[in-house]
Design a protein around this motif. Structure first.
Motif, PDB file in Angstrom:
ATOM      1  N   UNK A 131      12.031  11.250   4.837  1.00  0.00           N
ATOM      2  CA  UNK A 131      10.900  10.108   5.565  1.00  0.00           C
ATOM      3  C   UNK A 131      11.848   9.415   6.919  1.00  0.00           C
ATOM      4  N   UNK A 132      12.599   8.638   6.378  1.00  0.00           N
ATOM      5  CA  UNK A 132      13.807   8.289   7.211  1.00  0.00           C
ATOM      6  C   UNK A 132      14.912   9.382   7.928  1.00  0.00           C
TER       7      UNK A 132
ATOM      8  N   UNK B 192       3.288   5.538  14.676  1.00  0.00           N
ATOM      9  CA  UNK B 192       1.707   4.470  13.719  1.00  0.00           C
ATOM     10  C   UNK B 192       1.475   5.791  12.512  1.00  0.00           C
ATOM     11  N   UNK B 193       2.039   6.966  12.549  1.00  0.00           N
ATOM     12  CA  UNK B 193       2.358   7.980  11.812  1.00  0.00           C
ATOM     13  C   UNK B 193       3.578   6.722  10.107  1.00  0.00           C
ATOM     14  N   UNK B 194       4.297   6.591  10.231  1.00  0.00           N
ATOM     15  CA  UNK B 194       5.944   6.460   9.854  1.00  0.00           C
ATOM     16  C   UNK B 194       5.547   5.201   9.381  1.00  0.00           C
ATOM     17  N   UNK B 195       4.522   4.126   9.861  1.00  0.00           N
ATOM     18  CA  UNK B 195       4.388   2.696  10.134  1.00  0.00           C
ATOM     19  C   UNK B 195       4.488   2.429   8.490  1.00  0.00           C
TER      20      UNK B 195
ATOM     21  N   UNK C  43       8.470   0.747   1.844  1.00  0.00           N
ATOM     22  CA  UNK C  43       9.171   1.973   0.912  1.00  0.00           C
ATOM     23  C   UNK C  43      10.356   1.466   1.653  1.00  0.00           C
ATOM     24  N   UNK C  44      10.767   2.131   2.176  1.00  0.00           N
ATOM     25  CA  UNK C  44      12.203   2.536   2.993  1.00  0.00           C
ATOM     26  C   UNK C  44      12.592   1.055   2.826  1.00  0.00           C
ATOM     27  N   UNK C  45      11.968  -0.302   3.075  1.00  0.00           N
ATOM     28  CA  UNK C  45      13.184  -1.791   3.379  1.00  0.00           C
ATOM     29  C   UNK C  45      13.206  -1.904   1.537  1.00  0.00           C
TER      30      UNK C  45
ATOM     31  N   UNK D  63       0.741  -1.495   0.171  1.00  0.00           N
ATOM     32  CA  UNK D  63       0.037   0.437  -0.143  1.00  0.00           C
ATOM     33  C   UNK D  63       0.759   0.824   0.058  1.00  0.00           C
ATOM     34  N   UNK D  64       0.147   2.463  -0.744  1.00  0.00           N
ATOM     35  CA  UNK D  64       1.614   3.551  -1.094  1.00  0.00           C
ATOM     36  C   UNK D  64       0.694   4.389  -0.618  1.00  0.00           C
TER      37      UNK D  64
END
Length: 361
Positions: free
Chosen positions: A125-126, A139-142, A147-149, A51-52
Motif C-alpha cells: 500500500x505504501x 480518497x482511495x488510500x485514506x 494501519x500504516x501508522x 476500521x479495517x
C-alpha cells in the motif's frame, strides 16, 4: 455446544481467580472456533484499532498464503461477536477483543507467516502511494492510513531492512500531497532516525531519507534547511554507489533545482549539466529522465535570457518525451507548454517544479 455445557464452562471459568466475565466469554468463544477462524482472528488483530478495509485483509491473507474461505471465517467471527461489521467492505475490532486476540494469536504456530503477510500488504500500500497522488488516490488510500501508522508506531521492528522506509514514506507523501507539510514532516524525520538506528549512517536508505526530508523543506520554502541534507545525500550516494549511478543524477538534479529556486543560477547550471551528461551516459540518449534534464537546463537558460539555447534544449526534450511517453503524458505537456511559453516570451510558472516532483525519491 449445548446451552447447559456453555453455562457449566462459564461457571467453571468464573471461579478461576482473576477471570472477569468478559474474559470468560472471550475464552469460550475462542475455544469454540475452528483453527481457520482462529487464524483469521489473529490476522485481524495485527491491524490498528480502526476500521479495517476488507480489501486490505484480503491482500494480507493472499500474502500469507491462507487457503481457507476468508468470508466464511469472517462471518463466523461476526456471529461470535468477536468482529464488528461496519458495512459490506469495512470491519473493526473492539479494543478489549483486539488485545485478547493478539495474545491468542501469538500462541499460534503460523503467527510469523501471518505477520509477514500483514506487513507485505502494508508495504505494498505504501509503495503504491505516488509522490503526487491525485485526490481520487488520496480518497482511495485514506482508510489504510491508520494501519500504516500502527506499523511505524508499534510494529516497525518487524519490517525487514528493504521495506523499512516505505510505510514512513507513504505516510509523508499522503500528507504532503494535501499540503499538510507539518503532518508530513514527522514521518520523514522518524524515517531518517529509524534507518540510521537500524542500518547505520553508511547506507543508501539514509541518503534516500535525507533527500526526502530536504525535498519537504524545499516545498515549504525552507531553502537553508533543505541544502545540508541534499548535500549529505549527494555525498553519501557518491561514496556508496559510485560517481556514476542514477541516484547520483537525481541528487545533482535536486540540488540544482534548489539553487535555481534561490536564484543561484551559477551554482545550478553545472549541476544540471552533470545530471544531464550522466543520464545520457547511464540511461541512453532517449530516456525520459534525459528529457527532464534537458527541460530543467532549458528552463534555467530561459531565466537567464539565453533564449536560443533554451529553445534548442526544449525541442530536444519534447522530441524525447513524445517518442517515449506520448503526446498526452503530463511531462510531455509540461515541456510543450514551456516551449510555447518561451516562443511567446511569457512566464513559466512552476513547470520545472512540476516535473521534478516526480523524481525526488
Amino acid at each position: 455446544m449445548m446451552l447447559e455445557e456453555i453455562l457449566l464452562l462459564l461457571e467453571q471459568k468464573q471461579s478461576q481467580e482473576g477471570d472477569s466475565g468478559t474474559d470468560v466469554v472471550l475464552e469460550l468463544n475462542w475455544d469454540s472456533l475452528e483453527s481457520s477462524a482462529q487464524t483469521m482472528a489473529a490476522l485481524l488483530s495485527l491491524f490498528a484499532l480502526a476500521p479495517i478495509p476488507w480489501s486490505l485483509v484480503s491482500q494480507a491473507a493472499r500474502a500469507a498464503s491462507l487457503e481457507f474461505d476468508l468470508v466464511v471465517n469472517r462471518d463466523i467471527l461476526v456471529q461470535k461477536y468477536l468482529l464488528q461489521k461496519l458495512d459490506e467492505n469495512t470491519y473493526q475490532l473492539q479494543e478489549r477483543i483486539r488485545e485478547f486476540l493478539s495474545i491468542k494469536g501469538e500462541q499460534l504456530a503460523d503467527i510469523e507467516t501471518l505477520k509477514q503477510g500483514f506487513f507485505s500488504a502494508i508495504v505494498a500500500i505504501a509503495k503504491d502511494i505516488p509522490q503526487t497522488p491525485t485526490q481520487s488516490k488520496i480518497r482511495e488510500i485514506t482508510p489504510a492510513i491508520p494501519h500504516l501508522v500502527e506499523v511505524v508506531t508499534n510494529q516497525k521492528d518487524y519490517l525487514n531492512d528493504e521495506d523499512l522506509i516505505w510505510p514512513f514514506v507513504g505516510l509523508a507523501r499522503f500528507y504532503q500531497a494535501q499540503g499538510a507539510y507539518e503532518q508530513a514532516l514527522p514521518w520523514y524525520q522518524q524515517c531518517l532516525s529509524t534507518v540510521r538506528e537500524r542500518l547505520g549512517e553508511e547506507h543508501p536508505a539514509v541518503a534516500t531519507s535525507l533527500n526526502n526530508l530536504a525535498y519537504l523543506y524545499e516545498r515549504q520554502g525552507r531553502y537553508q534547511e533543505a541544502e545540508p541534507p541534499y548535500q549529505k545525500a549527494l555525498k553519501l550516494r557518491k561514496r556508496l554507489l559510485g560517481e556514476e549511478h542514477p541516484d547520483v543524477t537525481s541528487s545533482l538534479n535536486n540540488l540544482a533545482a534548489l539553487y535555481y529556486s534561490q536564484g543561484r543560477y551559477q551554482e545550478a547550471e553545472p549541476r544540471f549539466k552533470q545530471a544531464l551528461d550522466l543520464r545520457k551516459r547511464l540511461l541512453g540518449q532517449q530516456h525520459p529522465a534525459v528529457a527532464e534534464s534537458l527541460n530543467n537546463l532549458a528552463y534555467l537558460y530561459k531565466s537567464q535570457g539565453r533564449y536560443s539555447e533554451a529553445e534548442t534544449l526544449f525541442q530536444q526534450a519534447l522530441q524525447i518525451a513524445v517518442k517515449q511517453l506520448g503526446e498526452e503524458h503530463p511531462m510531455t505537456r509540461i515541456i510543450s507548454n514551456n516551449l510555447n511559453n518561451l516562443l511567446g516570451r511569457s512566464e513559466f510558472g512552476k513547470s520545472m517544479a512540476q516535473i521534478n516532483e516526480n523524481t525526488r525519491l
